[in-house]
Motif scaffolding. Structure first.
Motif, PDB file in Angstrom:
ATOM      1  N   UNK C  43      38.958  46.776  40.951  1.00 54.52           N
ATOM      2  CA  UNK C  43      39.926  45.766  40.532  1.00 54.52           C
ATOM      3  C   UNK C  43      39.652  45.218  39.145  1.00 54.52           C
ATOM      4  N   UNK C  44      38.400  45.211  38.723  1.00 53.83           N
ATOM      5  CA  UNK C  44      38.106  44.717  37.379  1.00 53.83           C
ATOM      6  C   UNK C  44      38.099  45.831  36.357  1.00 53.83           C
ATOM      7  N   UNK C  45      36.976  46.544  36.265  1.00 58.57           N
ATOM      8  CA  UNK C  45      36.823  47.559  35.223  1.00 58.57           C
ATOM      9  C   UNK C  45      37.723  48.772  35.463  1.00 58.57           C
ATOM     10  N   UNK C  47      40.875  49.193  36.782  1.00 59.00           N
ATOM     11  CA  UNK C  47      42.252  49.075  36.301  1.00 59.00           C
ATOM     12  C   UNK C  47      42.280  48.958  34.785  1.00 59.00           C
ATOM     13  N   UNK C  67      49.171  45.333  27.014  1.00 59.90           N
ATOM     14  CA  UNK C  67      47.929  45.736  27.677  1.00 59.90           C
ATOM     15  C   UNK C  67      46.887  44.620  27.575  1.00 59.90           C
ATOM     16  N   UNK C  69      47.546  41.461  27.527  1.00 59.31           N
ATOM     17  CA  UNK C  69      47.965  40.496  28.556  1.00 59.31           C
ATOM     18  C   UNK C  69      47.572  40.979  29.948  1.00 59.31           C
ATOM     19  N   UNK C  70      47.801  42.291  30.202  1.00 60.25           N
ATOM     20  CA  UNK C  70      47.470  42.844  31.523  1.00 60.25           C
ATOM     21  C   UNK C  70      45.990  42.659  31.814  1.00 60.25           C
ATOM     22  N   UNK C  73      45.255  38.942  32.619  1.00 57.28           N
ATOM     23  CA  UNK C  73      45.805  38.561  33.919  1.00 57.28           C
ATOM     24  C   UNK C  73      45.072  39.247  35.057  1.00 57.28           C
ATOM     25  N   UNK C  74      44.772  40.536  34.881  1.00 59.29           N
ATOM     26  CA  UNK C  74      44.152  41.290  35.959  1.00 59.29           C
ATOM     27  C   UNK C  74      42.759  40.741  36.268  1.00 59.29           C
ATOM     28  N   UNK C  75      41.977  40.435  35.196  1.00 61.36           N
ATOM     29  CA  UNK C  75      40.636  39.912  35.452  1.00 61.36           C
ATOM     30  C   UNK C  75      40.714  38.564  36.157  1.00 61.36           C
ATOM     31  N   UNK C  77      43.261  37.219  38.002  1.00 64.58           N
ATOM     32  CA  UNK C  77      43.834  37.212  39.341  1.00 64.58           C
ATOM     33  C   UNK C  77      42.962  37.968  40.341  1.00 64.58           C
ATOM     34  N   UNK C  78      42.292  39.051  39.906  1.00 63.77           N
ATOM     35  CA  UNK C  78      41.479  39.768  40.898  1.00 63.77           C
ATOM     36  C   UNK C  78      40.279  38.913  41.312  1.00 63.77           C
ATOM     37  N   UNK C  79      39.761  38.105  40.369  1.00 63.29           N
ATOM     38  CA  UNK C  79      38.658  37.220  40.751  1.00 63.29           C
ATOM     39  C   UNK C  79      39.121  36.190  41.769  1.00 63.29           C
ATOM     40  N   UNK C  80      40.302  35.577  41.524  1.00 63.96           N
ATOM     41  CA  UNK C  80      40.801  34.565  42.464  1.00 63.96           C
ATOM     42  C   UNK C  80      41.057  35.178  43.835  1.00 63.96           C
TER      43      UNK C  80
END
Lengths: 124, 86, 108
Positions: C43-45, C47, C67, C69-70, C73-75, C77-80
């Motif tokens: 989910x982190x590295x 994606x 990218x 922004x992605x 956001x990805x880092x 939201x995946x942590x939450x």
């Protein structure tokens, strides 16, 4: 520290954090791909020095983003002897041999985060 | 050039199959939720790779929206685990 | 095949291998918390590598902004999401298995 160096401190934190993510990813993937398990899981209680909700959210997210360590919960301890009202994290870790070793690593990450995130760089 | 994309799609597809296995098998409900999380990430990666492979102009818009709203599924699944308690 | 294509291919395959490792992890690891750690690699590295690799194959300026922004956001939201799942896993009584130390349980 003055607020002039603030953006540079944030940038340094980001670079250090990228390095940290890559290193811990390699550790988890290595344990995963080699046969057998060499993980030493455990759950430790960590008393933070964070003052605001933003700081503790950032710290919990950073802990979770480095694979191997994972924030399980937060609480506020009003009966703490040294610092009443301190924010407390419960952290699950896979590769720390004991709780004190894990707390030292978390303390290092927290110090870097607070130094970069607070405009004046104070840490208490 | 598309060979690398094809290999990536194949590997992520196998990863999605493995997480589906964990969803079906999963000893506890928490394991199922975690596998669902991995399935979501795999879907986002597949969208990106398929979009680039078919030269779609909207690839990164879709990935942006998917990564923005995707964590809502993790949050709501976590809420379902605790039966609505916070 | 240009240098960017080659770099993009390497990034995509590295990211896909992280996905494979995460999938192996949720099958091999033994309790929900270690499984969340395994999924965290994808989910982190994972994606981030796949999306950056896809960008390097057809780089444009607007896509680069998207990218960035992605990645942010990805880092976040995946942590939450991981924290929420771990918390509810603990609340529904998933034990921390093979633990050497556990501060949430009274000492034995």
């Amino acid at each position: 520290m003055s607020w002039i160096s603030w953006p540079f401190r944030l940038l340094a934190l980001a670079l250090w954090f990228v390095k940290e993510i890559v290193v811990s990813n390699v550790a988890v993937v290595w344990d995963n791909l080699t046969p057998g398990q060499n993980s030493t899981p455990g759950l430790a209680r960590f008393v933070t020095r964070c003052r605001t909700d933003a700081e503790i959210t950032l710290l919990a997210s950073m802990i979770t983003l480095t694979p191997g360590t994972l924030t399980v919960g937060t609480t506020i301890d009003d009966d703490d002897d040294e610092r009443p009202g301190a924010k407390i994290l419960f952290v699950h870790a896979m590769y720390s041999p004991d709780a004190d070793h894990l707390r030292e690593e978390l303390l290092d990450m927290e110090s870097r985060m607070l130094r970069a995130f607070r405009r004046r760089g104070d840490q208490s | 050039m598309t060979l690398g994309l094809d290999i990536g799609i194949a590997i992520i597809f196998i990863a999605c199959l493995a997480s589906t296995y964990r969803i079906v098998k999963g000893p506890s409900e928490a394991d199922r939720v975690i596998a669902g999380d991995l399935l979501l990430f795999g879907t986002i990666g597949l969208i990106a790779l398929f979009g680039v492979r078919s030269d779609s102009p909207a690839t990164f818009d879709i990935v942006l929206v998917a990564s923005f709203v995707g964590f809502l599924s993790a949050l709501s699944l976590a809420r379902i685990l605790t039966r609505g308690k916070r | 095949m240009t240098f960017l294509d080659l770099a993009g291919t390497v990034f995509v395959i590295l990211g896909a291998l992280l996905f494979a490792s995460a999938a192996l992890g949720i099958i091999r690891f033994f309790d929900p918390y270690t499984r969340i750690s395994a999924v965290g690699t994808a989910g982190g590295l994972g994606i981030v590598l796949v999306v950056v690799g896809a960008l390097l194959m057809q780089p444009t300026v607007t896509d680069t902004v998207k990218v960035l922004l992605i990645i942010g956001l990805q880092l976040a939201t995946s942590a939450i999401g991981s924290i929420a799942i771990a918390r509810s896993a603990y609340l529904t009584g998933a034990k921390v298995q093979r633990s050497l130390y556990n501060d949430l349980e009274p000492r034995r």
